[in-house]
Design an enzyme around this catalytic site. Sequence first.
Site, PDB file in Angstrom:
ATOM      1  N   SER A  12       0.828  -1.192   0.000  1.00 30.66           N
ATOM      2  CA  SER A  12       0.000   0.000   0.000  1.00 30.66           C
ATOM      3  C   SER A  12       0.879   1.266   0.000  1.00 30.66           C
ATOM      4  O   SER A  12       1.703   1.443  -0.890  1.00 30.66           O
ATOM      5  CB  SER A  12      -0.965  -0.051   1.183  1.00 30.66           C
ATOM      6  OG  SER A  12      -1.966   0.930   1.084  1.00 30.66           O
ATOM      7  N   ASP A  67      -9.446  -4.839  -5.418  1.00 27.26           N
ATOM      8  CA  ASP A  67      -8.927  -3.876  -4.441  1.00 27.26           C
ATOM      9  C   ASP A  67      -9.947  -2.751  -4.274  1.00 27.26           C
ATOM     10  O   ASP A  67     -10.235  -2.013  -5.204  1.00 27.26           O
ATOM     11  CB  ASP A  67      -7.597  -3.312  -4.940  1.00 27.26           C
ATOM     12  CG  ASP A  67      -6.866  -2.472  -3.886  1.00 27.26           C
ATOM     13  OD1 ASP A  67      -7.535  -1.932  -2.989  1.00 27.26           O
ATOM     14  OD2 ASP A  67      -5.636  -2.358  -3.988  1.00 27.26           O
ATOM     15  N   HIS A 114      -7.135  -5.789  -1.366  1.00 29.52           N
ATOM     16  CA  HIS A 114      -5.985  -4.902  -1.132  1.00 29.52           C
ATOM     17  C   HIS A 114      -4.925  -5.550  -0.252  1.00 29.52           C
ATOM     18  O   HIS A 114      -3.729  -5.401  -0.506  1.00 29.52           O
ATOM     19  CB  HIS A 114      -6.490  -3.611  -0.473  1.00 29.52           C
ATOM     20  CG  HIS A 114      -5.447  -2.553  -0.315  1.00 29.52           C
ATOM     21  ND1 HIS A 114      -4.949  -1.821  -1.372  1.00 29.52           N
ATOM     22  CD2 HIS A 114      -4.799  -2.091   0.793  1.00 29.52           C
ATOM     23  CE1 HIS A 114      -4.056  -0.950  -0.941  1.00 29.52           C
ATOM     24  NE2 HIS A 114      -3.940  -1.098   0.379  1.00 29.52           N
TER      25      HIS A 114
END
Length: 429
Positions: free
Chosen positions: A242, A337, A370
């Site tokens: 991320s 995601d 994600h």
Amino acid sequence: MPSPPASPPGPAALRVSPGGLCLMDEAVSVSVSGLAPFSEVAVRASLEDEGGVLFQSWAWFRAGARGELELGRAPSLGGSYLGREAMGLLWALRPPPEQPRRRLAKRDVGRPFGVAFEVFQGREPRGTPLCRALSPRGFMAPGLRRLPVREGRLRATLFLPPGPGPFPGLLDLYGSGGGLVEYRASLLASRGYVTLALAYLAFEDLPSFPDVIELDYFGEAVEFLKKQEQVQSTRIGVIGLSKGADIALALATFWPGIQAAVSISGSGVNSFIPLKVKDLTIPPHPFDLSKSKVTGDSELVDYSEILDDPRDPATWQCRIPVEKSLSKFLFLSGEDDRNWPSQQFCREAVRRLQESGRHVEFYCYPGAGHLLEPPYLPLCTASFHKIFGVFVLWGGKLKEHAKAQEDAWQRILAFFKQHLQDPPVKCNL
């Protein structure tokens, strides 16, 4: 001549192989013997996290003609998952209904999780189990050392494999949730890398939302790694998830000596906080919080549409210019995601690298969300983000996400082995 009568089943017994302590990213075989031929049994897996919250999964099966059952060969006929899945009971673990968004995370990597497997008569895990077995699943290989680091500004943990080395060095970065996350770093170190898990937000004296993020801080971590006696200083890699993935890309672009970089669910742009690189400041990519959506029971926040289109020339000043780097790159993302459109953003960064003739690999997984974690950690579709102060939607479909994590982890290990361990280094694991 009539066939002799079948022998009565013996006491049911459950076996986990290999027995004893296994690392969390290692597969095991679960088998049951001593059942009645063709009988229906339910198998349950459970573990308590460090807060005492119980995660559970279960499935029911039909035993074979000899009263045997092997979970990798017998299909689940109902329960937490369906079909032939040797590790299904682990990646299908779920928190209790009253805490549906509890994320299974490991804070004390020195203590393994204890996974209990139990077998019950019938199609549901009710009553007294016929048999049970405990499988400890850890995050540190035997002989691995864990050393807290508080040197200058650095807030980190260093993991040292056993043996003199020299080993390649890895810097491990997590996302905007902050804190010091160690479990992926300890697993990587267990594979023969001196690994530094580095905190940079919301830990000890580190602020949650700094006015600017200085790349020099991460550069100091790289230099700290290079100075370690067991580290092969010419073989340094970085991995991030991320926001941490974007910082990993920036390090590989601007800091000398990074040979390999892995971006997991990154964006390829500078997100949310200005990034200072020496005399250059990369502004945050434009976003509009009014485009966030509240879903479900009005608690889950979907941020997947707040970022401006990365193809818009007005946003190009926010890009991380990875095409200028000589590092090797691996990009991983999920098509489901729901935190941000990592697939779309990664494709733009990959395109620039390909057009510049750089080495880049890109894998995007259908149904993956994600939070692409090491394998067999269960899917977390939403959880509380302590810095944002809301429940954030991450996305992902159960089986697809589990398969993506298995594949992504093997690709990460293969990528670092190819670019940091050629020729292979000596490791006494």
